[in-house]
Design a protein around this motif. Structure first.
Motif, PDB file in Angstrom:
ATOM      1  N   TRP A 126      19.487   6.664  22.819  1.00 32.56           N
ATOM      2  CA  TRP A 126      20.333   5.945  21.855  1.00 32.56           C
ATOM      3  C   TRP A 126      21.518   5.313  22.576  1.00 32.56           C
ATOM      4  O   TRP A 126      21.876   4.157  22.319  1.00 32.56           O
ATOM      5  N   GLU A 134      15.492  -1.236  20.329  1.00 34.21           N
ATOM      6  CA  GLU A 134      14.235  -0.688  19.840  1.00 34.21           C
ATOM      7  C   GLU A 134      13.752   0.459  20.726  1.00 34.21           C
ATOM      8  O   GLU A 134      13.823   0.381  21.952  1.00 34.21           O
ATOM      9  N   LEU A 135      13.268   1.506  20.097  1.00 36.82           N
ATOM     10  CA  LEU A 135      12.590   2.598  20.789  1.00 36.82           C
ATOM     11  C   LEU A 135      11.104   2.539  20.454  1.00 36.82           C
ATOM     12  O   LEU A 135      10.730   2.576  19.285  1.00 36.82           O
ATOM     13  N   ILE A 177      13.458  12.055  16.255  1.00 38.03           N
ATOM     14  CA  ILE A 177      13.897  10.672  16.470  1.00 38.03           C
ATOM     15  C   ILE A 177      14.807  10.219  15.329  1.00 38.03           C
ATOM     16  O   ILE A 177      15.847   9.583  15.555  1.00 38.03           O
ATOM     17  N   GLN A 178      14.447  10.552  14.114  1.00 41.78           N
ATOM     18  CA  GLN A 178      15.289  10.204  12.971  1.00 41.78           C
ATOM     19  C   GLN A 178      16.644  10.915  13.044  1.00 41.78           C
ATOM     20  O   GLN A 178      17.684  10.300  12.784  1.00 41.78           O
ATOM     21  N   PHE A 182      18.003   7.074  14.779  1.00 40.07           N
ATOM     22  CA  PHE A 182      17.078   5.946  14.789  1.00 40.07           C
ATOM     23  C   PHE A 182      16.475   5.752  13.405  1.00 40.07           C
ATOM     24  O   PHE A 182      16.213   6.717  12.685  1.00 40.07           O
ATOM     25  N   GLU A 183      16.254   4.487  13.062  1.00 34.48           N
ATOM     26  CA  GLU A 183      15.545   4.155  11.827  1.00 34.48           C
ATOM     27  C   GLU A 183      14.093   3.862  12.167  1.00 34.48           C
ATOM     28  O   GLU A 183      13.799   2.972  12.969  1.00 34.48           O
ATOM     29  N   ALA A 208      11.036   2.507  16.443  1.00 30.00           N
ATOM     30  CA  ALA A 208      12.269   2.842  15.729  1.00 30.00           C
ATOM     31  C   ALA A 208      13.393   1.976  16.286  1.00 30.00           C
ATOM     32  O   ALA A 208      13.288   1.466  17.416  1.00 30.00           O
ATOM     33  N   ARG A 209      14.454   1.821  15.510  1.00 30.13           N
ATOM     34  CA  ARG A 209      15.605   1.041  15.975  1.00 30.13           C
ATOM     35  C   ARG A 209      16.870   1.893  15.944  1.00 30.13           C
ATOM     36  O   ARG A 209      17.033   2.758  15.094  1.00 30.13           O
ATOM     37  N   ARG A 210      17.724   1.626  16.916  1.00 29.81           N
ATOM     38  CA  ARG A 210      19.024   2.294  16.945  1.00 29.81           C
ATOM     39  C   ARG A 210      19.828   1.888  15.727  1.00 29.81           C
ATOM     40  O   ARG A 210      20.112   0.707  15.522  1.00 29.81           O
TER      41      ARG A 210
END
Length: 213
Positions: A126, A134-135, A177-178, A182-183, A208-210
């Motif tokens: 993050w 983006e992850l 991750i959430q 992250f979304e 997922a996105r930061r």
């Protein structure tokens, strides 16, 4: 400071296992994992560089972090053969040797199962992503079947993690991750071919996105 983590036996067993998995669907999974990426990318736990041939042309450069010396040496060879501009460096997931917000995307591929501290690793990912970065993740995870999940936890609590360089079978990586901020954009279960009906380790492929604010 160097961050090498030597697992000499596992590091020599893993490459042939990974190559076999590629023929059973792994190559397609990696292609989908990296499809559409662009800009500057950090790959955390690059192993022997199995992802390297799949990076698209829109990626300007890749910093590939790998702490295991033998795997890192193999990754250097793979990077020299890849079309993408890839720099392989020593480092650990919980202390990435990169500045805050320096990357457009991060890739975690079959590594969040093995990091000693999953929360710390995800905080670092993050940190090095730019806002909205983006992850991409491709990981094996805890089974949704209660019986198999109990077996996974039992293996984790005994010798499995020692034999597999710290790999855990029963982690709920998507939830982690959430929790890390992250979304989730997309998550799906993926399978492998040619297993003859034998039980598989469940895998997820996702984006997922930061999240900021």
């Amino acid at each position: 400071m160097p961050a090498s983590q030597s697992h000499p036996i596992f590091a020599r067993i893993y490459p042939p296992i990974a190559r076999a998995a590629e023929t059973r669907g792994g190559a397609e999974h990696r292609e989908r994992l990296l499809s559409g990426l662009s800009g500057r990318v950090i790959e955390v736990g690059a192993g022997n560089g199995m992802n390297f041939p799949h990076y698209p042309a829109a990626v300007s450069d890749v910093i590939a972090v790998e702490p295991e010396p033998h795997l890192r040496a193999l990754a250097l060879v793979a990077a020299a053969r890849a079309a993408a501009n890839i720099q392989v460096i020593d480092g650990t997931a919980s202390a990435l040797p990169e500045v805050d917000g320096g990357f457009d995307a991060a890739v975690a591929s079959l590594v969040l199962c093995s990091v000693p501290d999953q929360e710390a690793a995800l905080r670092e990912i993050w940190r090095v992503l730019r806002p909205g970065g983006e992850l991409r993740f491709y990981e094996h995870v805890r089974s949704s079947d209660p019986v198999r999940a109990r077996l996974q936890r039992l293996l984790d609590a005994t010798l499995y993690t020692r034999l597999s360089a710290g790999c855990h079978l029963a982690r709920d990586t998507t939830a982690a991750i959430q929790r890390a901020g992250f979304e989730l954009q997309h998550v799906e279960r993926v399978t492998f071919r040619g297993e003859g009906g034998r039980p598989l380790l469940p895998h997820v492929l996702g984006t997922a996105r930061r999240a900021d604010g």
